[in-house]
Design an enzyme around this catalytic site. Sequence first.
Site, short mmCIF file in Angstrom:
data_model
loop_
_atom_site.label_atom_id
_atom_site.label_comp_id
_atom_site.label_asym_id
_atom_site.label_seq_id
_atom_site.Cartn_x
_atom_site.Cartn_y
_atom_site.Cartn_z
N SER A 10 -4.88 -4.69 7.56
CA SER A 10 -4.37 -5.19 6.27
C SER A 10 -3.15 -4.44 5.77
O SER A 10 -2.40 -4.94 4.95
CB SER A 10 -5.48 -5.15 5.23
OG SER A 10 -5.99 -3.84 5.13
N HIS B 189 0.82 -1.21 0.00
CA HIS B 189 0.00 0.00 0.00
C HIS B 189 0.86 1.26 0.00
O HIS B 189 1.93 1.28 0.58
CB HIS B 189 -0.88 0.05 1.26
CG HIS B 189 -1.88 -1.07 1.34
ND1 HIS B 189 -3.11 -1.00 0.76
CD2 HIS B 189 -1.83 -2.28 1.96
CE1 HIS B 189 -3.78 -2.11 1.01
NE2 HIS B 189 -3.03 -2.91 1.74
N CYS C 272 2.43 -34.38 -7.46
CA CYS C 272 3.67 -34.44 -6.67
C CYS C 272 3.43 -34.56 -5.17
O CYS C 272 4.39 -34.59 -4.41
CB CYS C 272 4.54 -33.22 -6.96
SG CYS C 272 3.90 -31.70 -6.21
N CYS D 71 3.24 -27.80 -11.52
CA CYS D 71 2.36 -26.63 -11.68
C CYS D 71 3.10 -25.34 -11.32
O CYS D 71 2.96 -24.33 -11.98
CB CYS D 71 1.11 -26.75 -10.83
SG CYS D 71 0.17 -28.25 -11.13
#
Lengths: 405, 456
Positions: free
Chosen positions: B335, B50, B440, B400
């Site tokens: 946050s 931010h 995996c 992935c």
Amino acid sequence: MIVVGGGPAGLACALELRRRGIDVTVLEREQQAGGIPRHCEHQGFGIRDLRRLQSGPRYAQHYLELVREAGAAVLEETMVTGWTGDGALEVTSPSGRETLEADAIVLATGCRERPRPARLVPGSRPDGVLTTGLLQQLVQGGLPVGRRALVVGAEHVSFSAVLTLRHARTGVVGMTTELDRHQSFSLVRAGAALRYRVPLWTRTAVAAIHGGRRVEEVELTDLDRGVTRRVACDTVVFTGDWIPDQELAAGLGLDLDPGTRGPRVDTGLRTSRPGVFAAGNLLHGAEPADVAALSGRRAASSVASWLSGGNWPKQLVPAAIRVPLHWISPNAVSDRYDVPPREHFLLRSSAFLTHPRLEIRQGERVLWNGSLRRLVPGRSASLPAGWITEVDAAGGRLTVTCVAN
Amino acid sequence: MSRDVVIVGAGVVGAAIARELSRFELRCTLVEAAPDVGARTSKANTALLHTGFDAKPGTLEARLVPRGHALLTEYAARTGIPLEQTGALLVAWSEEERVAFAGIIERANANGYETIRELSAEELHEREPHLGPGAEGALEVSGEGIVCPFTTPLAFATDAVLNGCELRRSAPVTAIERVGDGFRLDAGGEAVTTRYLVNAAGQHADQLHRLLGHDDLTITPRRGELIVFDKLARPLLRHIILAVPTGTTKGVLVAPTVFGNILLGPTAQDVEDKEDTSSTAEGIAYLRSEGRRIVPELLEHEVTAVYVGLRTATHGPDYRISVDGGYACVAGIRSTGLTASMAIAEHVRDRLGEAGLELRPRADTAAVRMPNIGEFALRPFADSERIAEDADYGRVACFCERVTRGEIRDALTATVPAVDLDGLRRRTRVLMGRCQGFYCGAEVRALLVEAQHRTW
């Protein structure tokens, strides 16, 4: 000539290419080639392609030996991670990072089961939430599973998960499906009911999973009555609901089919990009290994004709399905009018249909119509392919419709 | 055992404070109830960097967020924390919302943030062609970015440990009392005495506060549910897409992640249980409907993960940081805490200094370098030199997320090693991808078991 993926489709493709005298390298990202059958200890592999009955690991091993004896290079621990701008393969292996070019590429990267997050099942995120693929490998590796498992799904693979769980001495509290019946063979279902006393809860959805470190209970919703109940278990196995592992196909910008979610291919398994073919379960999710292998074998003959100077089709005429049909594969026809793998199309439905009447059209023209005995979600039916010669390869898309059932 | 400072809570804030204090000649201990650093609230947030443009002017938060932004940006570059300054677009979906821009710009300017500017609907569409219909325009906040919420606290903790700070994990504080001019704690069954005590216990800061006889702090967990979409969705967006805030919430945002996914969330719901990180059918449905409105094509993609974070909400409008004698309470860090963490650490350091803590800088401090798990910078699987040095960086285990065996080995033997699967996930990205372990999962578990010589 490069084949990406050393499962049944990739290996069968490589074997056929070698029989035709074509040099081929198979790239396999796992430590051992052979694909999913390596983890399926049960019998039933190899009937359609090798004309013999074997366990999964034996079948995988057998193929690998045939391919290596035929002179193909099978490179394990070798992963294609992406593409260069001009369509060469970016490859990582213990011997380094390289870029590989080929005159033809067959993508045979297989499929995976949709795991819990992809199914949007709410609740906490404890240990003990598996797919069949993970379950099989845990058991094979002697790693503990749990004591009481719930199996989500009632397809062939779901019953296979039950067998694996029982082999690991894990109790199975039940199987669930949102449909109104199971999708496997009656004999398989009866076997699970009688031998292992596994109840099958139809029209039942998994509403949530609860637990701290480990799964403690699962909330199930009866879809007809809207009632929710809780079942105690420490393991949940999400089975089936396959999706092609299509990252490389998407990365190359190949046209994908909204039904199969795999690449669009004509009946000779050519994709939308010249020199790139696709085969096996990448095309549509899980079919039996031998069906995938025969698809790989089919791709090999198209590769041979391409390498000997054949033309790439100007366009692929897509075949679109209408609900309740789910997908058709191959999902396009081109001016090559090849015979599809095993000489027919595979058709899936998302609903149980008895004696469905089907119609295939191009615009106003009906190319084929006929009936099937039945369609079961998660299981493919065969459609004859003779009508493809009627397709106008420069024309508009085909539609596959269920007109009555 | 006697310490100069004990910091309770190894979230991003506690770890940042431990790192800051470890740069001085102090005997510090960082205690954490969970098995790992950054394993609770810090791991589950929107991972935004931010600027503080929308903070309430005059608050501590408004002061510490921009300072933290600068400190973390510099520290991330130095230590290898994945960070990308993507910029944010705050989108108005109605004329009414567009009218609110003036107030937002005014507040940003009051916070000293001047680079905010308005984009027309056409300019917005050019920047983000996949946005849904109905966008009236946007405010561009180019300083906003994304940062890895996993590597950040791990880097702080690693830095602290290398500088001699003791780290105790799986050590919940069960008792605490004042003794003489210090404190005695029972952490994980072991007694520790300390001259100074820092409460950075996040969700549990109020409980610790009460153990010390104070009753002026209540932390109400506020649940935020988030959905992570498949990496194939990443090309849909270039910026963080923010909503015009209402009086009570900042709304649902859509943002890229440093791992190359797209994030959608969060919801905001007060809950009672400080451990209840369950997602809900209602929350997921709400986020999907918001996602469909903001970036319709997003919904065509597979979901890779659904997770829940608990904000440490207090009733006040600001962070709750106070120092009283030898006790620092660092609570209500919401946050923005990931961004502000290093500035909070500086602030707490200075307040403790004023309270008598002697701050003599260490002669030599460690130079930390974290493994890169972000998509933006070169990762081991794509690094020829790394693979040539050590073939295990060429052995991809998690397909992935392209995590190599070399990285898994490193995570299991790091200064602050992974001790469980979650720890391995946060250090390497293993098992965080679209297959969720289908390929995996067993192998990774086997590697963990092998590393620890214990049964799983």
